[in-house]
Design an enzyme around this catalytic site. Structure first.
Site, short mmCIF file in Angstrom:
data_model
loop_
_atom_site.label_atom_id
_atom_site.label_comp_id
_atom_site.label_asym_id
_atom_site.label_seq_id
_atom_site.Cartn_x
_atom_site.Cartn_y
_atom_site.Cartn_z
N GLU A 1 -23.61 34.11 78.18
CA GLU A 1 -24.99 33.83 77.74
C GLU A 1 -25.16 34.40 76.34
OE1 GLU A 1 -28.39 34.96 80.11
OE2 GLU A 1 -27.36 34.39 81.96
N GLU B 1 -25.99 39.90 85.60
CA GLU B 1 -26.64 41.07 85.00
C GLU B 1 -27.24 42.03 86.02
OE1 GLU B 1 -29.49 39.96 82.05
OE2 GLU B 1 -28.02 38.97 80.78
#
Ligand code: BGP
Length: 458
Positions: free
Chosen positions: A363, A164
């Site tokens: 995720e 991320e």
């Protein structure tokens, strides 16, 4: 129960800084440093030094992998643990052995091991010299990645360059949530761009030098699809703008090797273009990752700009306003909207705009406070988490049945771990971790996942 194909993989994702603790760690990450100087910023004043202690207890913890029958395990190598001298790239032998032994424990179970190289954990010493704003950090990260490949290539199945990057940039340089708490759009773009150059350089090096290996390389991106308040053209424009900024920007760079013309025009017009070189731009064009890893937690809802803009300060929200959908469901502990359909929209986006490039959900998960109140017969009955997983899987399955190229689903996370500023407030694990006694136990969701995996293999 939803049934997935035999070759669809179920896994878990973790990270070094959130699980290992600080034993024998020679360097500080920015998070370690922040906790040292401002512990009041962290829930209950619990810092990254005090986690579920994988450094000492990984063997015990990993036994739960067998109980659930997990198939993919992702964690990260901490730059600040593996490298003693960040500038001279001197390896810490203790850390090298720790990671080798830890990874062996996973591999002996025949689980696919994915190792990520950057999970919000830039060394503090680099921040002193500009951090990711300084191009030297690109070079140093590249050296660190090379070391990781040399040391662990034989045991790691797949590599990820970053987790991320956009969320990291947003927290540290745009919203000011995380240290160094900067709120500057232009600087955030430079930081993001530099991280993406580092990503591209590492992928290119890996592809050029490990050609004969079957191992793969990926990047983990957070996707928060944007939705307009209504069909009003201005609401739609606001949402399209946001998608261009936070979703297509990442996917275009990684999968197409360039930003869209529209985004470049916007950056130019607003004096937001980062400093770049032709050589750097070429890096994006060379090699592609093998597959995409996407983290999905929540959607992003916007409407046309109705509030006043702050003069002389351009921010992303100068071009839209946040919108709260009246029908939304929210996880009250984290404040994130729960919108399982988002996964379906992501699948269609990849299918339609990115040529159905292979991907996995790396995720997805739900953090809940005070889970002890759900204990029955000595086990946490986290039915809310099971529902959360099921609803997301339902939409994912629908997308796959309609041709989406998604081959796996990993949960955040395996075991209750440290959550940045929320520390141990919200628990995400399939396995509970008692911070006081260090005892672990499976939750109902862990047993549920086992059933899901078993049913698939029948
Ligand atoms: C993701 C991060 C994870 C994890 C998760 C849950 O964005 O990659 O590291 O923390 O979010 O978020 P939080 O821990 O803030 O509740």
């Amino acid at each position: 129960m939803i049934k997935f194909a035999k070759d669809f993989l179920f896994g878990v994702s973790l990270s070094g800084p959130q699980t290992e603790g600080d034993k024998n760690k020679k360097n500080q990450s920015v998070m370690d440093y922040w906790f040292k100087i401002q512990p009041e910023d962290f829930y209950d004043r619990i810092g990254p030094n005090y986690t579920c202690d994988f450094y000492n207890n990984y063997k015990e913890h990993l036994k739960w992998l067998d109980v659930i029958g997990l198939e993919v395990y992702r964690t990260s190598i901490q730059w600040t643990r593996l490298i003693d001298d960040i500038y001279k790239c001197k390896i810490n032998d203790d850390a090298k052995n720790f990671y080798l032994n830890y990874f062996k424990e996973i591999k002996k179970r025949k689980i696919k091991l994915v190792v990520n190289l950057h999970h919000f954990d830039i060394p503090k010493i680099l921040l002193d010299n500009g951090g990711w704003e300084n191009k030297e950090t690109i070079y140093l990260f590249f050296q660190f990645a090379k070391i990781c490949f040399e040391l662990f290539e034989d045991i790691v199945d797949e590599w990820a360059t970053f987790n991320e990057p956009l969320a990291d940039v947003d927290s540290k340089y745009l919203y000011g949530w995380h240290y160094p708490k900067i709120k500057n759009f232009k600087r955030s773009i430079q930081v993001f761009y530099n991280m993406m150059v580092a990503h591209a350089k590492v992928v290119n090096y890996y592809k050029d030098n490990f050609k004969n290996k079957h191992n793969k390389i990926t990047i983990i991106l957070n996707v928060t699809p944007s939705y307009p308040r209504s069909n009003d053209i201005d609401d739609i424009k606001a949402s399209d703008f946001n998608n261009m900024l936070i979703t297509y920007s990442q996917l275009d760079l990684v999968l197409k090797g360039e930003l869209s013309k529209e985004l470049i025009v916007f950056l130019k017009e607003n004096n937001l273009l980062p400093e770049y070189t032709k050589l750097e731009l070429n890096e994006f064009k060379k090699h592609k990752i093998d597959y995409l890893s996407l983290n999905y937690y929540q959607p992003f809802r916007v409407m046309k700009k109705e509030s006043k803009t702050i003069k002389n300060q351009i921010m992303p929200w100068s071009f839209y306003d946040h919108y709260e959908w009246p029908d939304r469901r929210v996880n009250p502990y984290r404040g994130w909207e729960i919108y399982p359909e988002g996964i379906y929209d992501i699948a269609n986006l990849i299918k339609e705009k990115y040529n159905n490039f292979p991907w996995m959900i790396s995720e997805n998960g739900m953090g809940v406070q005070d889970e002890d109140r759900f204990r029955k017969d000595n086990i946490i009955n986290d039915d809310y988490r099971i529902d959360f997983i099921n609803e997301h899987l339902d939409w994912l399955k629908k997308a796959i049945d309609e041709g989406a190229n998604c081959f796996g689903y990993s949960l955040w996370t395996f075991i209750d771990c440290w959550s940045w500023t929320n520390a141990y407030k919200n628990r995400y694990g399939l396995i509970e971790y008692d911070l006081d006694t260090q005892k672990t136990n499976i939750k109902k969701s862990g047993l549920y996942l086992k059933e899901l995996i078993d049913s698939k293999n029948k």
